[in-house]
Write a protein that holds these residues in place. Sequence first.
Motif: not given
Length: 324
Positions: A1, A4, A25, A29, A31, A35, A38, A141, A244
């Motif tokens: 990943m 960030r 992203y 994007d 999401l 993201n 995962t 989503w 998230a």
Amino acid sequence: MMKRPSFKDLPLGKDDPPYSAWGLYGPKDELGALNLLTEEVVKKAAEENIKTGVRISLNLPLDVFKDKPFFNRQVFHKDLYPKPPRNVNDDVWHFNTQSSSQWDGLRHFGYQAPRKLAFYNGVTMDDIHAEGSTVNGIHAWSDKGIVGRGVLLDFDTWRRKEGIEYDPFKTSPIPLKYLKQIAEAQGITFRSGDILLTRTGCTKTYLAMSPEERVQTASPNPVAAGGVEQSEEMVEWLWENEFAAVGGDQPSFEAWPTQWKEKDFLALHEVILSGWGMPLGEFFNLEELAEHCQKTGRYTFFVVSEPCNVIGGVASPPNILAIF
């Protein structure tokens, strides 16, 4: 990943709104923070948290606010009708997607004046209302859902033990220091991709009211409600813990109306939804969940939530379960 950027590097674009992470992203994007969920993150969450098979719904009934919805939203209405000569029934539902338990989507709340008026990744109101536009719709989503490790911070139980007064229907900010103390008391260590849920006792208080009290409580616009504090420290904490999604049992995850005067009344909704593309849940039913967490001493669990697959939708009932 991918790693960030740190909080001090926000916003990513020099002309972008405060604390935003547009383009992280990709420019298209939809999401956002999802993201972080995962396949590896979801697999680990399932393996570690599904042990007993206990399932708990976090959804309030769609008609829970039939006396008077908050924020002047429409009342849920159901038409039930038979289809003779067959022994068959159908029904039709009419409801505002934010009139009960809900995920706020990326079309709901943009950055407000005096900042750049835009939604996640710089999408404008004109972009959203253009003919045939689906950009930032809730359907993005629903494809893989909001699925991962849920973490409950039970503020209501903790503050009662600590003798802290709190009214969920006054503008009562919950300080970040309290959330940190609750996490420590519950033995919680956060990790990337967690779905954070805060219980304030709001829905419990509301459901104990008389119909007249419910109408009186929900009638002011804007409504007064408790929730997490608005501050740069809170924003940094949410970002650095790499949640998230966030949600709670309140009308607004944050204290409302916003009290953040340092940034021209910047609301957490602006940063969470439009800055980061992070789902923001409200009016979740956390009472049975809290009881089970207290009984078992487990405050982490597996969350499965699938927003409705409505192309270009603004928000959605969460259709959410906690699984132990």
